[in-house]
Scaffold this motif. Structure first.
Motif, PDB file in Angstrom:
ATOM      1  N   GLU A 176       0.826  -1.216   0.000  1.00 48.38           N
ATOM      2  CA  GLU A 176       0.000   0.000   0.000  1.00 48.38           C
ATOM      3  C   GLU A 176       0.859   1.264   0.000  1.00 48.38           C
TER       4      GLU A 176
ATOM      5  N   PRO B 224       1.772   3.566  -2.219  1.00 46.46           N
ATOM      6  CA  PRO B 224       1.250   4.837  -2.765  1.00 46.46           C
ATOM      7  C   PRO B 224       0.305   5.545  -1.794  1.00 46.46           C
ATOM      8  N   PHE B 225      -0.565   4.759  -1.146  1.00 38.32           N
ATOM      9  CA  PHE B 225      -1.494   5.380  -0.190  1.00 38.32           C
ATOM     10  C   PHE B 225      -0.745   5.981   0.995  1.00 38.32           C
ATOM     11  N   PHE B 226       0.130   5.173   1.610  1.00 39.12           N
ATOM     12  CA  PHE B 226       0.821   5.668   2.807  1.00 39.12           C
ATOM     13  C   PHE B 226       1.655   6.920   2.490  1.00 39.12           C
TER      14      PHE B 226
ATOM     15  N   SER C 157       1.177   9.130  -0.067  1.00 36.75           N
ATOM     16  CA  SER C 157       0.370  10.303  -0.389  1.00 36.75           C
ATOM     17  C   SER C 157      -0.377  10.815   0.834  1.00 36.75           C
ATOM     18  N   ALA C 158      -0.669   9.929   1.786  1.00 34.18           N
ATOM     19  CA  ALA C 158      -1.370  10.378   3.001  1.00 34.18           C
ATOM     20  C   ALA C 158      -0.427  11.079   3.968  1.00 34.18           C
TER      21      ALA C 158
ATOM     22  N   PRO D 275       1.795  15.246   2.949  1.00 34.12           N
ATOM     23  CA  PRO D 275       1.245  16.564   3.326  1.00 34.12           C
ATOM     24  C   PRO D 275       1.233  16.777   4.834  1.00 34.12           C
TER      25      PRO D 275
ATOM     26  N   LEU E 171      -3.057  14.512  14.797  1.00 33.51           N
ATOM     27  CA  LEU E 171      -3.824  13.851  13.742  1.00 33.51           C
ATOM     28  C   LEU E 171      -3.781  12.330  13.907  1.00 33.51           C
TER      29      LEU E 171
ATOM     30  N   ARG F 237      -6.323  11.387  16.330  1.00 34.50           N
ATOM     31  CA  ARG F 237      -7.685  11.454  15.777  1.00 34.50           C
ATOM     32  C   ARG F 237      -7.951  10.262  14.863  1.00 34.50           C
ATOM     33  N   VAL F 238      -6.953   9.890  14.051  1.00 31.85           N
ATOM     34  CA  VAL F 238      -7.098   8.734  13.153  1.00 31.85           C
ATOM     35  C   VAL F 238      -7.330   7.472  13.982  1.00 31.85           C
TER      36      VAL F 238
ATOM     37  N   PHE G 205       0.887   3.223   9.338  1.00 32.99           N
ATOM     38  CA  PHE G 205       0.617   4.629   9.050  1.00 32.99           C
ATOM     39  C   PHE G 205       1.505   5.534   9.908  1.00 32.99           C
TER      40      PHE G 205
END
Lengths: 178, 93
Positions: free
Chosen positions: A46, A48-50, A52-53, A56, A68, A71-72, A93
């Protein structure tokens, strides 16, 4: 013992973060080794997801990535509760976020991430963790057949087969010589 | 990139379907909030959970297969030993 779970959780997360951030030390336990392995597999699948998340988020103000992450973690159990897959996804993550922070030059923030995650798992989710066998439960869930005795049985049967094979070969040799 | 889609189109409940995207199809910078990230982590985690549980359930038969192979191997060895003993007796050794 009230502090054992917290201590083990902190140790496992510290080892995983160190591993993600380029530390070459050996894993301190079979559970830590399992965490490194299964987290690595999930991260590669995964990636690309990790990435791109987390990129930023790494640019946010100091303290914001840790907030954050908290909160996640709170959102993660909203539907369907926790399971080992979700826990692992959260740990990966957090590790990816730590990696992105180090790339940005904010290594000091990574300690706070590990602290938030450790507090969440061993503090807020302590009951769930205990009900699921603690980190031993994690180890058994992500390992083949769930436990080591099976591997020992397999080793014993292999040894028996090898002994039988050598015995037969010896007898055949004796017969051929006579 | 939609944070919900695993290996295909996003699920019906994906929050991205109601979000206006930028021209490149990417989500606007900074859009990844806690809820979206958690939604994707849930999908990833649940998929991993199911796959691991399924693999373990399938692998549960492996010890039984291993024991069967051991017994068959020992049976084979015993048969050969019996044949050898018979040959020895027949040859008058």
């Amino acid at each position: 013992m009230p502090g054992a779970l917290e201590e083990e959780t902190a140790l496992l997360l510290a080892d995983y973060f160190q591993h993600r951030l380029g530390g070459a030390a050996l894993p301190p336990s079979p559970t830590a080794q399992t965490l490194r392995r299964v987290a690595g597999e999930l991260e590669s699948r995964e990636r690309p997801f990790f990435r791109s998340a987390c990129r930023p988020l790494a640019l946010a103000e100091p303290g914001e990535p840790a907030a954050l992450l908290a909160r996640v973690a709170a959102e993660l159990e909203a539907e369907g509760g926790l399971n080992w897959g979700r826990v692992l996804a959260l740990v990966v993550f957090a590790g990816s976020l730590a990696e992105a922070l180090v790339e940005r030059g904010a290594r000091e923030e990574t300690g706070r991430l590990a602290e938030v995650l450790s507090t969440y798992l061993a503090g807020e989710k302590r009951e769930w963790l205990e009900a699921n066998g603690g980190w031993d439960g994690f180890y058994h869930f992500f390992n083949k057949h769930g436990s080591q005795p099976t591997d020992q049985n397999s080793t014993i049967s292999n040894a028996i087969m090898a002994a039988a094979g050598f015995g037969l070969a010896g007898l055949a040799f004796l017969l051929a010589v006579r | 990139m939609c944070p919900c889609a695993l290996h295909g189109s996003p699920p019906a409940a994906c929050p991205c379907t109601s979000v206006r995207r930028s021209g490149s199809g990417e989500l606007p910078p900074g859009y990844f909030g806690a809820r979206l990230t958690a939604a994707r982590l849930k999908l990833v985690g649940d998929e991993l959970q199911e796959r691991t549980a399924w693999r373990k359930a399938r692998g549960g038969g492996a010890p039984a297969r291993s024991s069967l192979a051991t017994y068959l191997g020992l049976l084979c060895a015993d048969t050969q030993l019996a044949a050898l003993a018979w040959l020895i007796r027949r040859g008058g050794w």
